[in-house]
Write a protein that holds these residues in place. Structure first.
Motif, PDB file in Angstrom:
ATOM      1  N   GLY A  90      21.849   6.639  27.629  1.00  0.00           N
ATOM      2  CA  GLY A  90      21.605   7.006  29.019  1.00  0.00           C
ATOM      3  C   GLY A  90      21.917   8.471  29.249  1.00  0.00           C
ATOM      4  O   GLY A  90      21.484   9.348  28.496  1.00  0.00           O
ATOM      5  N   THR A  91      22.708   8.763  30.279  1.00  0.00           N
ATOM      6  CA  THR A  91      23.060  10.150  30.596  1.00  0.00           C
ATOM      7  C   THR A  91      24.447  10.517  30.076  1.00  0.00           C
ATOM      8  O   THR A  91      25.039  11.496  30.534  1.00  0.00           O
ATOM      9  N   ASN A 113      26.075   3.484  30.542  1.00  0.00           N
ATOM     10  CA  ASN A 113      25.230   4.382  29.758  1.00  0.00           C
ATOM     11  C   ASN A 113      25.476   4.190  28.269  1.00  0.00           C
ATOM     12  O   ASN A 113      24.542   3.991  27.488  1.00  0.00           O
ATOM     13  N   SER A 127      24.338   0.943  26.682  1.00  0.00           N
ATOM     14  CA  SER A 127      22.925   0.848  26.335  1.00  0.00           C
ATOM     15  C   SER A 127      22.666   1.231  24.891  1.00  0.00           C
ATOM     16  O   SER A 127      21.573   0.984  24.358  1.00  0.00           O
ATOM     17  N   ILE A 180      14.332   8.919  32.055  1.00  0.00           N
ATOM     18  CA  ILE A 180      15.418   8.692  33.002  1.00  0.00           C
ATOM     19  C   ILE A 180      15.893  10.047  33.516  1.00  0.00           C
ATOM     20  O   ILE A 180      16.003  11.014  32.758  1.00  0.00           O
ATOM     21  N   ARG A 188      12.327   2.554  25.556  1.00  0.00           N
ATOM     22  CA  ARG A 188      12.965   1.809  26.643  1.00  0.00           C
ATOM     23  C   ARG A 188      13.894   0.741  26.076  1.00  0.00           C
ATOM     24  O   ARG A 188      13.486  -0.083  25.258  1.00  0.00           O
ATOM     25  N   THR A 248      26.218   4.584  35.101  1.00  0.00           N
ATOM     26  CA  THR A 248      25.371   3.393  35.117  1.00  0.00           C
ATOM     27  C   THR A 248      26.095   2.175  35.673  1.00  0.00           C
ATOM     28  O   THR A 248      25.550   1.442  36.513  1.00  0.00           O
ATOM     29  N   ILE A 257      17.837   6.365  40.133  1.00  0.00           N
ATOM     30  CA  ILE A 257      18.096   5.356  39.117  1.00  0.00           C
ATOM     31  C   ILE A 257      17.786   4.002  39.750  1.00  0.00           C
ATOM     32  O   ILE A 257      18.131   3.759  40.909  1.00  0.00           O
ATOM     33  N   ILE A 308      19.136  -2.846  33.864  1.00  0.00           N
ATOM     34  CA  ILE A 308      18.722  -1.449  33.886  1.00  0.00           C
ATOM     35  C   ILE A 308      17.984  -1.104  32.606  1.00  0.00           C
ATOM     36  O   ILE A 308      18.240  -1.696  31.552  1.00  0.00           O
ATOM     37  N   ASP A 309      17.065  -0.158  32.710  1.00  0.00           N
ATOM     38  CA  ASP A 309      16.392   0.405  31.543  1.00  0.00           C
ATOM     39  C   ASP A 309      17.006   1.766  31.239  1.00  0.00           C
ATOM     40  O   ASP A 309      17.113   2.614  32.125  1.00  0.00           O
ATOM     41  N   ARG A 310      17.406   1.972  30.000  1.00  0.00           N
ATOM     42  CA  ARG A 310      17.957   3.236  29.550  1.00  0.00           C
ATOM     43  C   ARG A 310      17.258   3.652  28.250  1.00  0.00           C
ATOM     44  O   ARG A 310      16.492   2.884  27.653  1.00  0.00           O
ATOM     45  N   THR A 311      17.538   4.845  27.794  1.00  0.00           N
ATOM     46  CA  THR A 311      17.139   5.282  26.460  1.00  0.00           C
ATOM     47  C   THR A 311      18.392   5.687  25.707  1.00  0.00           C
ATOM     48  O   THR A 311      19.446   5.941  26.310  1.00  0.00           O
TER      49      THR A 311
END
Length: 388
Positions: free
Chosen positions: A20-21, A103, A106, A157, A166, A309, A346, A368-371
């Motif tokens: 995530g971030t 985050n 994920s 994101i 994803r 997140t 978000i 939630i969808d994160r990378t």
């Protein structure tokens, strides 16, 4: 390249992964000392804390880049992996094992595939994950190509440049994971007395614990940037005193002044406001129709650059609970809650039910969808704390 094995420092094998971030160091729990005091001293040395720059360690000088994730085989029938998360202090010599990071969570499945803790299945490896911090279960889908987690995809994101694969994560039955109840005080709102003033707050426990206030009650518009919040004279100190009062109300500390030291991470504190338009910190614009609620979060005394997140999941869940300050300012009741933060938006999925005993709303799941992306693999080094 041959990994160096030092006779003078302790080597810790692991991976630096962005989830995530946030980004953090992922390793097995076996790499740390079993003694709790020795463990925290070692982690602080590994991350270069206390130091605002963390120049002599792995830490990245921000709360979202000073994180540790310990991941192992679950050893239980209902999960494949288990993880333990720690927020590592920057200026303060503290390691907080009580919170959670959605985050980095994920990326737990990514780590599991990399380490061979789960069998890689293409194109999607589904992983069930147990969170030790919150005593809860997660379901996660990890995109896999050629036997490894792929960093390529079209998912974007806010807060991360470019796009990636994803990774959807669903948190099952998230209410009360830390304090035993979605509303740990038993009330949708509480009044906290701080500096001779009374503040209306909602304290909610869903994937993480957050103290919510109306931005207007602090004289804020609610769309301020993190820098603008930090520049307001006395604001962050006031928010910490309010958070400390909440910690006392929750029985986490005896004295509100001790919250910064004894409970630096949990609970978060956030200000919320109705949907409105604003300019982001990355030069884009958010329209009022793009969001259901606007929020600004503070973590360990610092305004978050985007929004944590697990904090966003807690906020999304809180908007569905009648009587909360979040429910009062948020718009709509769709399955997805769109949250406006300093870098954009978000989106959090919320599945609700009804408690048949009293008719109250239950939070069945948040998603939630994160990378995520592997940044580095190798050996990190820490000196012997007793010799430093």
């Amino acid at each position: 390249m041959v990994h160096h094995r030092s006779r003078l420092q302790h080597g810790v094998d692991g991976h630096l992964i962005r989830g995530g971030t946030s980004k953090g160091f992922f390793a097995s729990s076996a790499v740390l000392p079993e003694d709790l005091s020795s463990r925290d001293e070692f982690v602080l040395e590994l991350f270069g804390s206390p130091d605002p720059l963390q120049v002599d360690g792995l830490g990245g000088s921000h709360t979202h880049t000073s994180k540790l994730m310990l991941v192992d085989a679950a050893g239980r029938d209902d999960a494949d992996l288990r993880y333990r998360y720690a927020q590592v202090g920057i200026e303060n010599a503290a390691v907080d094992w009580a919170g959670n990071c959605g985050n980095l969570a994920s990326a737990v499945g990514v780590y599991g595939v990399l380490e061979g803790l789960v069998d890689a299945t293409e194109p999607i490896t589904t992983v069930r994950i147990y969170s030790e911090n919150t005593d809860s279960l997660l379901e996660q889908d990890v995109p896999v190509v050629d036997g490894e987690p792929t960093p390529y995809g079209s998912c974007r994101i806010d807060g991360v440049p470019g796009s990636g694969a994803r990774i959807p994560t669903r948190y099952l039955d998230p209410g009360g994971g830390m304090l035993g109840a979605t509303l740990p005080t038993g009330n949708p709102t509480d009044e906290l007395a701080v500096d001779g003033e009374r503040y209306t707050v909602s304290i909610v426990d869903a994937t993480n614990v957050t103290v919510f206030l109306r931005a207007a009650d602090l004289g804020l518009d609610g769309t301020e940037s993190p820098a603008a919040l930090a520049e307001q004279d006395g604001l962050l100190e006031l928010l910490e005193r309010i958070r400390g009062a909440a910690c006392t109300e929750l029985g986490l500390v005896d004295d509100p002044a001790n919250a910064a030291k004894d409970r630096p991470t949990m609970p978060f504190i956030a200000v919320v406001s109705p949907p409105k338009a604003y300019e982001t910190t990355v030069g884009t614009a958010v329209a009022s129709d793009d969001v259901d609620v606007v929020a600004r979060m503070v973590s360990t005394g610092h305004p978050h650059h985007a929004y944590a997140t697990t904090g966003a999941m807690c906020l999304a869940a809180a908007t569905r609970i009648p009587g909360t300050v979040t429910g009062a300012v948020a718009r709509g009741s769709n399955e997805t809650v769109r949250i406006g933060h300093p870098k954009g938006t978000i989106c959090i999925g919320v599945e609700t039910g009804e408690d048949r005993s009293d008719g109250s709303v239950t939070i069945d799941a948040v998603s939630i969808d994160r990378t995520a992306r592997l940044l580095m693999s190798g050996t990190a080094f820490a000196r012997d704390p007793e010799r430093v």
